[in-house]
Design a protein around this motif. Structure first.
Motif, PDB file in Angstrom:
ATOM      1  N   UNK A 153       0.716  -1.383   0.143  1.00  0.00           N
ATOM      2  CA  UNK A 153       0.057   0.066  -0.092  1.00  0.00           C
ATOM      3  C   UNK A 153       0.772   1.436   0.095  1.00  0.00           C
ATOM      4  N   UNK A 154       2.087   1.089  -0.031  1.00  0.00           N
ATOM      5  CA  UNK A 154       2.814   2.283  -0.332  1.00  0.00           C
ATOM      6  C   UNK A 154       3.131   3.033  -1.199  1.00  0.00           C
ATOM      7  N   UNK A 189      -4.702   5.607   3.318  1.00  0.00           N
ATOM      8  CA  UNK A 189      -4.858   6.730   2.431  1.00  0.00           C
ATOM      9  C   UNK A 189      -6.309   6.814   2.097  1.00  0.00           C
ATOM     10  N   UNK A 190      -6.756   8.191   1.906  1.00  0.00           N
ATOM     11  CA  UNK A 190      -8.236   8.166   1.824  1.00  0.00           C
ATOM     12  C   UNK A 190      -8.700   7.697   0.602  1.00  0.00           C
ATOM     13  N   UNK A 227      -5.113  11.860  -0.955  1.00  0.00           N
ATOM     14  CA  UNK A 227      -4.902  12.125   0.148  1.00  0.00           C
ATOM     15  C   UNK A 227      -4.175  10.897   1.166  1.00  0.00           C
ATOM     16  N   UNK A 228      -2.955  11.171   1.507  1.00  0.00           N
ATOM     17  CA  UNK A 228      -2.332   9.894   2.556  1.00  0.00           C
ATOM     18  C   UNK A 228      -2.021  10.660   3.720  1.00  0.00           C
ATOM     19  N   UNK A 229      -2.007   9.479   4.797  1.00  0.00           N
ATOM     20  CA  UNK A 229      -1.786   9.751   6.259  1.00  0.00           C
ATOM     21  C   UNK A 229      -0.287   9.694   6.709  1.00  0.00           C
ATOM     22  N   UNK A 230       0.817   9.226   6.079  1.00  0.00           N
ATOM     23  CA  UNK A 230       1.988   9.065   6.742  1.00  0.00           C
ATOM     24  C   UNK A 230       2.997   9.181   5.651  1.00  0.00           C
ATOM     25  N   UNK A 231       4.263   9.462   5.967  1.00  0.00           N
ATOM     26  CA  UNK A 231       5.399   9.781   5.051  1.00  0.00           C
ATOM     27  C   UNK A 231       6.573   9.432   5.853  1.00  0.00           C
ATOM     28  N   UNK A 241       9.559   9.049  10.269  1.00  0.00           N
ATOM     29  CA  UNK A 241       8.031   8.686   9.772  1.00  0.00           C
ATOM     30  C   UNK A 241       7.084   9.753  10.387  1.00  0.00           C
ATOM     31  N   UNK A 242       6.476  10.785   9.456  1.00  0.00           N
ATOM     32  CA  UNK A 242       5.649  11.876   9.847  1.00  0.00           C
ATOM     33  C   UNK A 242       4.354  11.044   9.459  1.00  0.00           C
ATOM     34  N   UNK A 243       3.418  11.621  10.568  1.00  0.00           N
ATOM     35  CA  UNK A 243       1.967  11.037  10.585  1.00  0.00           C
ATOM     36  C   UNK A 243       0.957  12.394  10.466  1.00  0.00           C
ATOM     37  N   UNK A 244       0.289  12.156   9.471  1.00  0.00           N
ATOM     38  CA  UNK A 244      -0.693  13.606   9.348  1.00  0.00           C
ATOM     39  C   UNK A 244      -1.825  13.372  10.258  1.00  0.00           C
ATOM     40  N   UNK A 245      -1.988  14.171  11.166  1.00  0.00           N
ATOM     41  CA  UNK A 245      -3.063  14.418  12.102  1.00  0.00           C
ATOM     42  C   UNK A 245      -4.444  14.306  11.478  1.00  0.00           C
ATOM     43  N   UNK A 246      -4.682  14.828  10.406  1.00  0.00           N
ATOM     44  CA  UNK A 246      -6.035  14.662   9.738  1.00  0.00           C
ATOM     45  C   UNK A 246      -6.615  13.524   9.127  1.00  0.00           C
ATOM     46  N   UNK A 247      -5.725  12.500   9.187  1.00  0.00           N
ATOM     47  CA  UNK A 247      -6.052  11.153   8.496  1.00  0.00           C
ATOM     48  C   UNK A 247      -5.755  10.172   9.227  1.00  0.00           C
TER      49      UNK A 247
END
Length: 390
Positions: A153-154, A189-190, A227-231, A241-247
């Motif tokens: 899924x990456x 991933x949204x 729209x993705x949730x982590x990078x 590893x960055x995590x998006x707070x909105x997803x």
């Protein structure tokens, strides 16, 4: 070293105790630098002598009955500069890697009668293999660990490396210019395209390609946006590893990996429209809220005046900026600790502008204050190479 200056602030009856402690933290941070110059070593020597004298005045108070306040470790501080001068930066010989190395040596002892011969052979052969890896570029072939497969899924693109044009004039450079695929997007991933912040995405395109907002909006209408949730940065085996707070969701007992440090070029004459743009690098802190993958088809390139033989894919970061209180942060300036109370505007920037994760700590005494702790040091700083216009 990073938490105590925040937690202990305003908790001493006399400010001299806190100031004295912060001075020691500043000296230790200098000692822990990856590189240290002769001038900095001499400054460490002078600062440590002054700190020990102040320690004797504050705690020992030249009273023989208080001699227990002067253990030998206080005297040992005076020899730190000489040790660095003789053996190099402290990271070369501190206990953490040495203990790990000793753990690797123990299984190498194959003979009870000749243990040292076994150790000598192991160290020699390990050094030879290390040199072969470096000289011939065969790290993967000589690695005893199984190769890492792609995470299900990456997503990543070869163009997304930590060296990207912020504009046609200024180039963002880092220590990882030679690497490809330095950013990998990870689930979640949204399943739906973004419903908000489209104006901010259009403004990012307009700035990137030097077009007006109308042209950027026209381009965006035919783009495919995910729209993705982590990078994850993969410039090393243990990239941030960055995590998006909105997803996605986060448990209360886990750390918040959504606050980041990012660097951008800012026009010093932005408030003077008639003045020529004059850019300077500036550091920002904020919360990563969403990660966007913008796929620009060939039919939309005309809107942004871009010439390409293939569609363009961009990875953008939606970040809510922290309004750093410069006055409250002044006392922490040498420690790279920054205080903020409110969040600012939402900006969409290139993912390569994000430099590192930062820590966040609730400041005691004020429910609104948060302390941002940046431990990245000088190695994670961007270097801007200014190219003159023709």
């Amino acid at each position: 070293m990073y938490i105590a200056p925040v937690v202990l602030r305003r908790h001493f009856t006399s400010p001299r105790y806190y100031k004295h402690f912060v001075q020691l933290v500043q000296i230790i941070i200098t000692c822990l630098q990856f590189e240290i110059t002769d001038d900095e070593i001499e400054r460490v020597r002078e600062d440590m002598i002054e700190w020990v004298k102040d320690y004797e005045s504050i705690y020992y108070q030249h009273d023989p009955t208080r001699v227990s306040a002067c253990p030998v470790t206080i005297h040992a501080l005076l020899h730190i500069a000489d040790s660095i001068k003789s053996a190099g930066p402290v990271w070369c010989y501190w206990a953490f890697p040495m203990e790990r190395y000793c753990g690797q040596l123990q299984p190498a002892i194959k003979s009870r009668r000749f243990p040292y011969a076994s150790l000598d052979r192991h160290v020699t052969e390990t050094a030879q293999l290390s040199q072969i890896r470096v000289i011939y570029g065969v790290s993967a072939e000589l690695s005893l660990s199984p190769p890492r497969g792609q995470i299900p899924g990456s997503f990543s693109i070869p163009e997304c490396v930590y060296s990207a044009y912020l504009s046609r004039t200024f180039k963002l450079l880092t220590h990882f210019d030679e690497l490809d695929n330095t950013v990998i997007l990870l689930p979640p991933k949204s399943p739906l395209p973004p419903q908000e912040h489209l104006r901010s995405i259009a403004a990012s395109l307009a700035t990137r390609y030097h077009v007006n907002i109308t042209a950027a909006n026209s381009c965006l209408k035919v783009c495919n946006i995910e729209v993705w949730g982590r990078a994850r940065r993969v410039d090393s085996s243990e990239g941030d590893t960055f995590r998006a707070s909105g997803l996605g969701s986060r448990r209360d007992d886990t750390r918040d990996a959504s606050f980041v440090r990012y660097e951008m070029l800012v026009d010093k004459n932005a408030h003077r429209p008639r003045q020529k743009a004059e850019y300077e690098p500036k550091t920002f802190y904020g919360q990563l809220q969403l990660i966007y993958v913008v796929r620009i088809p060939l039919t939309a390139l005309r809107h942004i005046r871009e010439v390409s033989q293939a569609p363009i894919t961009l990875i953008l970061a939606g970040i809510r900026c922290c309004n750093v209180d410069e006055a409250s942060s002044a006392s922490f300036a040498p420690l790279d600790i920054h205080i903020y109370t409110t969040m600012g505007q939402f900006d969409v920037i290139d993912i390569t502008s994000v430099q590192s994760l930062v820590g966040r700590l609730k400041a005691p005494g004020d429910d609104r204050e948060w302390a941002i702790i940046d431990r990245s040091g000088s190695l994670a700083r961007a270097v801007f190479d200014v190219e003159e216009d023709e």
